[in-house]
Design a protein around this motif. Sequence first.
Motif, short mmCIF file in Angstrom:
data_model
loop_
_atom_site.label_atom_id
_atom_site.label_comp_id
_atom_site.label_asym_id
_atom_site.label_seq_id
_atom_site.Cartn_x
_atom_site.Cartn_y
_atom_site.Cartn_z
N ALA A 73 0.83 -1.21 0.00
CA ALA A 73 0.00 0.00 0.00
C ALA A 73 0.86 1.26 0.00
N SER A 74 2.02 1.21 0.68
CA SER A 74 2.89 2.39 0.71
C SER A 74 3.42 2.71 -0.68
N VAL A 75 3.79 1.68 -1.43
CA VAL A 75 4.31 1.87 -2.79
C VAL A 75 3.18 2.25 -3.74
N ALA A 76 2.03 1.61 -3.60
CA ALA A 76 0.87 1.96 -4.42
C ALA A 76 0.51 3.43 -4.22
N GLY A 77 0.64 3.90 -3.00
CA GLY A 77 0.36 5.30 -2.71
C GLY A 77 1.31 6.24 -3.42
#
Length: 352
Positions: free
Chosen positions: A292-296
Amino acid sequence: MKWDGLIHQYRDFLPDIKDEHIVTLNEGHTPLIKSEDLSQRLGLTVYLKYEGLNPTGSFKDRGMTMAISKAKEKGSQIVMCASTGNTSASAAAYSAKSGSMRCAVIIPDGNIALGKLAQAMIHKAKVIAIKGNFDDALNIVREITENYPVELVNSINPFRIEGQKTGAFEVCDMLGDAPQFHAIPVGNAGNITAYWKGYKEYKAAGKSQQLPQMLGFQAAGAAPIVLGKPVEKPETLATAIRIGNPASWKMAEAARDESGGLIDMVTDDEIIEAYKILASGTGVFVEPASAASVAGLFKLQKQGFFEQHKGANVVCTLTGHGLKDPNNAINNVEKPTVIDGDIKSVLKEIGL
């Protein structure tokens, strides 16, 4: 460098505790991996804080070494937590290591990755599944621990936050300063709270020169902070952040606001895309919530958020190892090719 766990390493920044009460599995000291692939894709300098290489495979070990050590100091016989998986695995392992404590875990029935459930059970925790979600489980745990001699070890236990803040210390030690941005998944919101606390304390002590903007990301189906209200029935394949009413909600908002950052949401499709890019482009296998951090970052880049920050240092916390939730990997890759068992067939298959 000798490493005896994060309490020994950072005890000047942690609540006082005697050596005989410390329960450690030598957690912490996880890699900070520079990702050339993500840096090129995003126009940033991207580092990955790979918390999946903690002893039980997630960042929860940072907080749990403190929580269990303090419970041992207090003379507690039983610890208890509600969990979507990683907390239960960590609490069970550290309770086993303590040699004196039993661990009870309340989980939402059917909503926990098998890799994590297996960990809790092999460490001999008493695992109880309830018909309800994580928030229902946490309400039960709160009531029991408030009325019986049982120690609560969820992230609302302040010692959990104390241990987890050491992730920020390690980032500063490894980079020589805090990054300009720190991206992190948000579920129960203890981790974004802890990292911000750590960054502030290190700067106040003169160990770093700047503070990062905190960029938190919830799953779209479990995004109460973004929506501004609890989500009664949170849904996302990223089970570690499938939480509709975060315990550290207000502190997460404070981290966002004080740092000049943001908390946004990403879809399951965006999470899976980032999950696959991490594995194929950088060689790092994480559980979906971690991605989720990278997707963000990809979402913000498309919006032009980093337009004025080309090449800026960004750290992404990757919260848990991919083997925590292998089913998601299996469901999102091509199945193995089956061919005849001879050299000619193999060479043809690999294009030689």
